[in-house]
Design a protein around this motif. Structure first.
Motif, PDB file in Angstrom:
ATOM      1  N   ARG A  44       0.829  -1.219   0.000  1.00  0.00           N
ATOM      2  CA  ARG A  44       0.000   0.000   0.000  1.00  0.00           C
ATOM      3  C   ARG A  44       0.857   1.260   0.000  1.00  0.00           C
ATOM      4  NH1 ARG A  44      -2.384  -4.926   1.569  1.00  0.00           N
ATOM      5  NH2 ARG A  44      -4.665  -4.769   1.412  1.00  0.00           N
ATOM      6  N   PRO A  70      -6.130   2.043  -3.297  1.00  0.00           N
ATOM      7  CA  PRO A  70      -5.654   1.054  -2.313  1.00  0.00           C
ATOM      8  C   PRO A  70      -4.305   1.438  -1.727  1.00  0.00           C
ATOM      9  CG  PRO A  70      -5.188   0.259  -4.516  1.00  0.00           C
ATOM     10  CD  PRO A  70      -5.902   1.579  -4.687  1.00  0.00           C
ATOM     11  N   SER A 113      -5.844   4.829   3.063  1.00  0.00           N
ATOM     12  CA  SER A 113      -7.113   4.095   3.144  1.00  0.00           C
ATOM     13  C   SER A 113      -6.938   2.798   3.912  1.00  0.00           C
ATOM     14  CB  SER A 113      -7.644   3.808   1.734  1.00  0.00           C
ATOM     15  OG  SER A 113      -6.718   3.032   0.985  1.00  0.00           O
ATOM     16  N   PHE A 114      -5.761   2.183   3.793  1.00  0.00           N
ATOM     17  CA  PHE A 114      -5.475   0.957   4.537  1.00  0.00           C
ATOM     18  C   PHE A 114      -5.469   1.234   6.034  1.00  0.00           C
ATOM     19  CE2 PHE A 114      -2.204  -2.468   5.632  1.00  0.00           C
ATOM     20  CZ  PHE A 114      -3.146  -3.484   5.615  1.00  0.00           C
TER      21      PHE A 114
END
Length: 313
Positions: A94, A263, A267-268
């Protein structure tokens, strides 16, 4: 210099230990929620307690933390509670997405902002007023609003760029460029505003110094005075702003990646926090702290190279 680097890295390790200790302590209060999230809405109190015991979440916080820390020292950050994916591999994958956006935006911001800042400082008048107005506007406009406007105009109305999603560079360079264009523009607008204002201010100060007047009386061309002498001396303060802008862009990726369904690292981190995925959250915390420490260290080293008087090593 080697001793200075080692000392700064040691301070970074201590800082990471303190931050991770506090983070793990705060997360320890949500162990029931973590087990409930894993089991789903049909989970009972008994099943939640049983899962906590199986996962070791019922143990005292301090024991859990030092077990995790021991794994980190061995290079084992654990696996995700929800996907069983290795934390290091998940974070690095990521991180590549986020860095591809942030670094692209930072390079564009630096090139444009330095050009605008130098022009505004060396040519008073319309260019200076336009630069200051644009800088102020860039500060006032929130990233979320800019993102929404760009999606409506470029993606929905004109259909020029995709509104969401990410294509890896290795898969298709052209599609990769299209997928990051709008997020990069959003970050660039604010980045140019911050960096250009700093470059303009420091350049004005440098151009008023005695050595500049001396160079002018000796007939040194204006372009040489501005770009070979004044800009080099003005680069050190601007470099500090640049490092802060990188960290700011990296933090701003949280909003950008959520808006554009990218991704990435931001966002992770957001999704892992909602789930209470403790190993992933801790891994993200370590990577974030060390990234900030590394950026600050590199900034100090470059600053010392540009201006020997500012060396602190």
């Amino acid at each position: 210099m080697v001793q200075y680097i080692l000392r700064r890295l040691a301070i970074g390790v201590i800082l990471a230990a303190l931050v991770t200790f506090l983070t793990y302590w705060l997360l320890s209060f949500s162990s029931d929620g973590v087990a409930a999230n894993i089991l789903g809405p049909a989970a009972t109190a008994d099943s939640i307690q049983a899962l906590k015991k199986d996962m070791g979440l019922d143990r005292p916080f301090i024991i859990q933390y030092f077990d995790w820390l021991g794994g980190v020292v061995r290079g084992d950050f654990g696996v995700s509670f929800f996907t069983s994916e290795a934390v290091v591999g998940a974070v690095v994958a990521r991180l590549g997405v986020t860095l591809s956006i942030v670094l692209t935006a930072l390079v564009i911001s630096v090139v444009v902002a330095v050009a605008l800042g130098v022009l505004a400082a060396s040519r008073a008048g319309a260019i200076d007023r336009v630069t200051q107005s644009a800088s102020l506007l860039g500060h006032l406009l929130p990233n979320l609003l800019i993102a929404i406007v760009l999606v409506v105009v470029l993606s929905i109305n004109l259909r020029l760029l995709p509104a969401t999603g990410f294509t890896p560079f290795s898969e298709s360079p052209s599609k990769w460029a299209a997928s990051i264009t709008i997020p990069v523009i959003v970050l660039v607008i604010n980045g140019i505003a911050n960096i250009a204002a700093q470059v303009r201010g420091t350049m004005i100060g440098e151009l008023q110094k005695d050595y500049v007047r001396t160079l002018r009386t000796r007939g040194v061309p204006t372009w040489s005075i501005v770009y070979r002498h004044a800009l080099r001396n003005a680069a050190a303060p601007a470099l500090v702003v640049l490092s802060l802008e990188f960290i700011s862009m990296f933090g701003g990726a949280l909003i950008i990646e959520q808006v554009f369904a990218l991704p990435g690292f931001g966002s992770f981190a957001f999704n892992s926090s909602l789930q209470g995925d403790i190993p992933v959250i801790m891994g993200i915390t370590v990577f974030s702290v060390m990234l900030v420490v590394s950026v600050n260290l590199v900034t100090d080293l470059i600053n010392g190279w540009l201006n020997p008087k500012a060396r602190i090593y």
